[in-house]
Design a protein around this motif. Structure first.
Motif, short mmCIF file in Angstrom:
data_model
loop_
_atom_site.label_atom_id
_atom_site.label_comp_id
_atom_site.label_asym_id
_atom_site.label_seq_id
_atom_site.Cartn_x
_atom_site.Cartn_y
_atom_site.Cartn_z
N MET A 61 0.83 -1.20 0.00
CA MET A 61 0.00 0.00 0.00
C MET A 61 0.86 1.26 0.00
O MET A 61 0.51 2.24 -0.65
CB MET A 61 -0.96 0.01 1.19
N TRP A 63 3.77 1.63 -1.39
CA TRP A 63 4.26 1.82 -2.75
C TRP A 63 3.15 2.31 -3.66
O TRP A 63 3.36 3.16 -4.52
CB TRP A 63 4.86 0.51 -3.29
N LEU A 64 1.94 1.79 -3.47
CA LEU A 64 0.81 2.24 -4.27
C LEU A 64 0.51 3.72 -4.00
O LEU A 64 0.30 4.50 -4.93
CB LEU A 64 -0.42 1.39 -3.98
N TYR A 65 0.52 4.11 -2.71
CA TYR A 65 0.33 5.51 -2.36
C TYR A 65 1.39 6.38 -3.03
O TYR A 65 1.09 7.45 -3.56
CB TYR A 65 0.41 5.73 -0.85
#
Length: 167
Positions: A61, A63-65
């Motif tokens: 998450m 890295w996604l953010y």
């Protein structure tokens, strides 16, 4: 809330203390913390039946953010170019909204990422993307020195990431 279970003779056993004393414990439904403590994970903490989610943990998450924050920053910076010095209301509003969302998502990513690595990735990726957008969308020049400079920034980010160990 303390994690307890019944031990021998019906006495309560503190799983946190047991984990610290034994150097870590593998209990179904728990993850092993790097310093040996057990971290309780209930069904609300991850989607049911999601083995990928369970195996990689919550780091995905972050890295996604970070990736989405970079995308918003790139859109905001492109809108800044189109705002003609913040004199056009539409693009100026896009700048404000995109930068607000970008910094909010960056802050969320920093909850479990090193600030130096996250910001280096943010700035290098944003710089490379904006340079490419400048050339292909806004018709800006592309010189050898610009390409070398961007490659040096990317090389710096890679070396920072390698120096920090696994993410």
């Amino acid at each position: 809330m303390r994690a307890k279970t019944l031990g021998p003779g019906g006495r309560g056993v503190n799983l946190g203390r047991l984990a610290r004393e034994s150097g870590g414990v593998d209990v179904p439904g728990h993850l092993r913390h790097p310093v040996g403590r057990s971290i309780l994970r209930g069904p609300r903490d991850r989607p049911a039946g999601s083995s990928l989610w369970a195996s990689v943990g919550f780091g995905v998450m972050s890295w996604l953010y970070l990736v989405v924050a970079i995308l918003f920053e790139v859109v905001g910076t492109s809108a800044m170019k189109m705002s003609e010095g913040m004199t056009r209301l539409g693009p100026a509003a896009v700048v404000v909204v995109c930068y607000g969302i970008a910094f909010l998502l960056l802050a969320k990513a920093l909850r479990s990422m090193e600030v130096g690595i996250a910001y280096a990735i943010w700035s290098a990726t944003g710089t490379a993307a904006i340079a490419a957008i400048g050339v292909f969308v806004f018709g800006e020049s592309l010189t050898v020195m610009k390409v070398v400079g961007i490659l040096l920034i990317v090389a710096g980010v890679i070396s920072l990431h390698m120096a920090s160990g696994p993410a």
